[in-house]
Design a protein around this motif. Structure first.
Motif, PDB file in Angstrom:
ATOM      1  N   SER A 173       0.831  -1.199   0.000  1.00 49.56           N
ATOM      2  CA  SER A 173       0.000   0.000   0.000  1.00 49.56           C
ATOM      3  C   SER A 173       0.870   1.255   0.000  1.00 49.56           C
ATOM      4  CB  SER A 173      -0.888   0.019   1.250  1.00 49.56           C
ATOM      5  OG  SER A 173      -1.393   1.317   1.445  1.00 49.56           O
ATOM      6  N   ALA A 174       1.898   1.225   0.826  1.00 42.35           N
ATOM      7  CA  ALA A 174       2.733   2.424   0.976  1.00 42.35           C
ATOM      8  C   ALA A 174       3.531   2.704  -0.297  1.00 42.35           C
ATOM      9  CB  ALA A 174       3.668   2.258   2.172  1.00 42.35           C
ATOM     10  N   GLY A 198       4.271   3.015  -3.970  1.00 44.11           N
ATOM     11  CA  GLY A 198       3.459   3.157  -5.180  1.00 44.11           C
ATOM     12  C   GLY A 198       3.880   4.405  -5.916  1.00 44.11           C
ATOM     13  N   ASN A 243       5.964   7.077  -4.173  1.00 47.51           N
ATOM     14  CA  ASN A 243       7.415   6.970  -4.071  1.00 47.51           C
ATOM     15  C   ASN A 243       8.107   7.247  -5.397  1.00 47.51           C
ATOM     16  OD1 ASN A 243       5.878   5.054  -2.376  1.00 47.51           O
ATOM     17  ND2 ASN A 243       7.837   4.780  -1.395  1.00 47.51           N
ATOM     18  N   ILE A 254      -8.272  10.636  -3.309  1.00 46.20           N
ATOM     19  CA  ILE A 254      -6.895  10.286  -3.673  1.00 46.20           C
ATOM     20  C   ILE A 254      -6.932   9.253  -4.794  1.00 46.20           C
ATOM     21  CG2 ILE A 254      -4.763   9.161  -2.901  1.00 46.20           C
ATOM     22  CD1 ILE A 254      -5.197  10.375  -0.163  1.00 46.20           C
ATOM     23  N   TYR A 257      -5.178   9.254  -8.476  1.00 42.49           N
ATOM     24  CA  TYR A 257      -4.212   8.156  -8.573  1.00 42.49           C
ATOM     25  C   TYR A 257      -4.492   7.290  -9.802  1.00 42.49           C
ATOM     26  CZ  TYR A 257      -0.849   5.238  -6.002  1.00 42.49           C
ATOM     27  OH  TYR A 257       0.267   4.583  -5.569  1.00 42.49           O
ATOM     28  N   PHE A 284       1.357  11.050   2.423  1.00 34.96           N
ATOM     29  CA  PHE A 284       0.817  10.398   1.234  1.00 34.96           C
ATOM     30  C   PHE A 284       1.540   9.074   0.999  1.00 34.96           C
ATOM     31  CE2 PHE A 284       1.169  10.188  -3.573  1.00 34.96           C
ATOM     32  CZ  PHE A 284      -0.113   9.692  -3.771  1.00 34.96           C
ATOM     33  N   SER A 288       0.594   6.269   3.171  1.00 36.51           N
ATOM     34  CA  SER A 288      -0.861   5.984   3.120  1.00 36.51           C
ATOM     35  C   SER A 288      -1.568   6.349   4.421  1.00 36.51           C
ATOM     36  CB  SER A 288      -1.130   4.492   2.845  1.00 36.51           C
ATOM     37  OG  SER A 288      -0.332   3.987   1.835  1.00 36.51           O
ATOM     38  N   THR A 305      -6.502   3.611   5.629  1.00 41.93           N
ATOM     39  CA  THR A 305      -5.894   2.456   4.969  1.00 41.93           C
ATOM     40  C   THR A 305      -5.091   1.634   5.960  1.00 41.93           C
ATOM     41  OG1 THR A 305      -5.715   3.509   2.816  1.00 41.93           O
ATOM     42  CG2 THR A 305      -4.135   1.799   3.308  1.00 41.93           C
ATOM     43  N   SER A 319      -1.402  -0.243  -4.188  1.00 39.11           N
ATOM     44  CA  SER A 319      -1.806   0.948  -3.424  1.00 39.11           C
ATOM     45  C   SER A 319      -3.272   1.274  -3.652  1.00 39.11           C
ATOM     46  CB  SER A 319      -0.962   2.162  -3.825  1.00 39.11           C
ATOM     47  OG  SER A 319       0.399   1.910  -3.604  1.00 39.11           O
ATOM     48  N   MET A 343      -6.744   1.789  -1.095  1.00 36.40           N
ATOM     49  CA  MET A 343      -7.615   2.972  -0.966  1.00 36.40           C
ATOM     50  C   MET A 343      -9.069   2.571  -1.114  1.00 36.40           C
ATOM     51  SD  MET A 343      -5.621   5.610  -3.380  1.00 36.40           S
ATOM     52  CE  MET A 343      -3.911   5.244  -3.600  1.00 36.40           C
ATOM     53  N   GLN A 353      -4.516  14.781   4.658  1.00 39.21           N
ATOM     54  CA  GLN A 353      -3.871  13.616   5.263  1.00 39.21           C
ATOM     55  C   GLN A 353      -3.156  13.947   6.574  1.00 39.21           C
ATOM     56  OE1 GLN A 353      -2.044  11.634   1.581  1.00 39.21           O
ATOM     57  NE2 GLN A 353      -2.761   9.898   2.802  1.00 39.21           N
TER      58      GLN A 353
HETATM   59  N1  PHE Z   1       1.082   5.451  -0.328  1.00 43.50           N
HETATM   60  C1  PHE Z   1       0.607   5.299  -1.653  1.00 43.50           C
HETATM   61  C2  PHE Z   1       1.737   5.651  -2.614  1.00 43.50           C
HETATM   62  O1  PHE Z   1       2.763   6.088  -2.214  1.00 43.50           O
HETATM   63  C3  PHE Z   1      -0.613   6.149  -1.890  1.00 43.50           C
HETATM   64  C4  PHE Z   1      -1.729   5.958  -0.908  1.00 43.50           C
HETATM   65  C5  PHE Z   1      -2.250   7.049  -0.228  1.00 43.50           C
HETATM   66  C6  PHE Z   1      -2.264   4.698  -0.671  1.00 43.50           C
HETATM   67  C7  PHE Z   1      -3.277   6.909   0.677  1.00 43.50           C
HETATM   68  C8  PHE Z   1      -3.308   4.552   0.239  1.00 43.50           C
HETATM   69  C9  PHE Z   1      -3.824   5.654   0.892  1.00 43.50           C
HETATM   70  O2  PHE Z   1       1.608   5.507  -3.779  1.00 43.50           O
END
Ligand code: PHE
Length: 448
Positions: free
Chosen positions: A21-22, A24, A27, A104, A108, A225, A228, A233, A330, A334, A388
């Motif tokens: 999740s984190a 994605g 990064n 988001i 995304y 962000f 997450s 999440t 990711s 969400m 956030q």
């Molecule tokens: N952390 C995810 C990313 O870096 C984005 C994300 C944000 C996922 C909020 C879930 C909730 O791409």
């Protein structure tokens, strides 16, 4: 009636899913883009500090709340509150978190659609179909509508099947291949002319920029962000985590992997910008500014891949395939936020709710595609830069002020008998009660 809740099959499975999740677009697309927009190394430096100072403690608050309550974000807040006002506030904050998660996802989906489009394009290039390939990489409304829809359908399909079948399986294969590809590409880039200048920009901060309020708030939003945070999440993933796990170390692992991947992405892309410039590709606009903005990595990376000759198309396929999967692990996290809330609140079919909510979010994505200049940046700012971190404050308040301290200790002890003796227990409870929320609010205040 109680809906049966899924659980991760192992600690490893959880770490993979939470890092899935984190890690994605945040990064690999967000971090390098923000770094170039905010003066290079100074941003990297401030970002790393805020990731540990603000994002990790907030992540711990969210994971702990989720595992303690075993519920979604809305019910967690409502059940914890001890007064009527508290319940109302908790419910409102919870629903706001759900809304932010959906918003988001709406932007995304567009960016992830670009990754899919580039993936298809590299495929066609490999088979010599250059004209068709060009259409996929040319920014256009039709392309964006098609590919955001495709990506949304993929996300819905996985989520409809539920956490045990969906989330873990996708995460397990991704991370090692992604990191390996980055390392290989970084080594290649650093041997090219111009790379060293990029490396300097990336690693040597200009001390004058460190205190810039714009830079600080961007770095804070980016950190929340990327991990997450705030939108429920990590809370819902925490609720799927076994009671035996040691939360502080699991949270630290997720934070470190997330930071590591962002750092690698920057280490590839910032030098690649300078290599591209060296080989005559325009990376500065006519007004002399670096072409940052949402299209940055899509300008720089394909040029880099092409420079590797025949290998280019293969590397490109691999890269954009991995990016698409990283975006999926990711995006599903969400969508899971809104789906878990509505399934648990209404007891209706998961399948049906997934497709209804998914379709609504896709509608918003289309709206953004059709009004890109006006809406894209606005939605990103509203959700990641302000909402956030502020929702992170709410998490800290619930852990620090609403949850009883002995309950908090009990929860953490389930995974580690000795937790009372650790540094974490000596610092963190007080820290999330006072310092972390105060610092977040200060950064927000300072930015105005
Ligand atoms: N952390 C995810 C990313 O870096 C984005 C994300 C944000 C996922 C909020 C879930 C909730 O791409």
């Amino acid at each position: 009636m109680n809906t049966k809740r899924g659980q991760f099959s192992s600690r490893f499975g959880f770490i993979l899913a939470a890092t899935g999740s984190a890690v994605g677009l945040g990064n690999i697309w967000g971090f390098p883009t923000q770094t170039t927009e905010n003066g290079g190394a100074a941003f990297v430096f401030v970002y790393a500090i805020l990731a540990f100072l603000l994002a990790y403690p907030a992540l711990m608050a969210e994971l702990t709340l989720g595992r303690y309550s075993g519920q979604n974000i809305v019910t967690t807040f409502q059940d914890l509150a001890r007064t009527r006002i508290g319940r109302i506030f908790g419910g409102a904050a919870g629903y706001y978190g759900v809304l932010v998660a959906c918003l988001i996802l709406s932007f995304y989906t567009i960016v992830a659609g670009w990754m899919l489009a580039y993936f298809c394009s590299s495929f066609l290039t490999l088979f010599g179909m250059n004209e068709a390939a060009a259409w996929f990489v040319e920014d256009g409304i039709l392309r964006n509508l098609v590919f955001s829809s495709l990506f949304a359908i993929l996300t819905m399909t996985i989520i409809a099947r539920g956490v045990e079948n969906g989330i873990e399986k996708w995460s397990i294969r991704l991370m090692p291949s992604l990191i390996l590809l980055f390392v290989v590409l970084i080594i290649y880039v650093l041997t090219q002319d111009g790379a060293i200048e990029g490396l300097k920009q990336y690693l040597l901060p200009n001390p004058k920029q460190l205190g810039n309020p714009d830079l600080i708030i961007s770095a804070m939003g980016q950190a929340f962000f990327s991990l997450s945070l705030g939108v429920g999440t990590m809370l819902i993933y925490g609720s799927y985590l076994s009671k035996r796990e040691d939360l502080p170390s699991v949270g630290a692992a997720v934070t470190l992997v997330d930071l590591g991947v962002a750092f690698l992405a920057g280490l590839l892309i910032i030098p690649a910008i300078f290599v591209a410039q060296n080989s005559g590709i325009q990376v500065y606009s006519d007004s002399g500014e670096l072409v940052a903005g949402p299209g940055l990595i899509l300008q720089v990376l394909p040029a880099l891949f092409a420079s590797t000759g025949v290998l280019g198309a293969v590397v490109s396929i691999l890269f954009f395939a991995l990016m698409s999967i990283a975006s999926l692990t990711s995006s599903i996290s969400m969508l899971e936020v809104a789906v878990s809330v509505t399934v648990e609140k209404t007891q209706r079919s998961r399948l049906k709710l997934t497709f209804i909510i998914g379709a609504l979010i896709l509608g918003v994505s289309w709206l953004i595609v059709l009004n890109f200049e006006r809406l894209f940046g606005f939605v990103i700012n509203l959700t990641t830069v302000y909402s956030q971190p502020l929702l992170g404050v709410v998490m800290c308040i619930f852990v620090g002020w609403v949850m009883y301290r002995h309950k908090l200790l009990q929860e953490l002890k389930l995974g580690n008998e000795e937790v009372e003796k650790t540094m974490f227990w000596k610092v963190w409870p007080v820290y999330v009660r006072f310092i972390c929320p105060a610092l977040i609010l200060l950064v927000v205040y300072n930015s105005f």
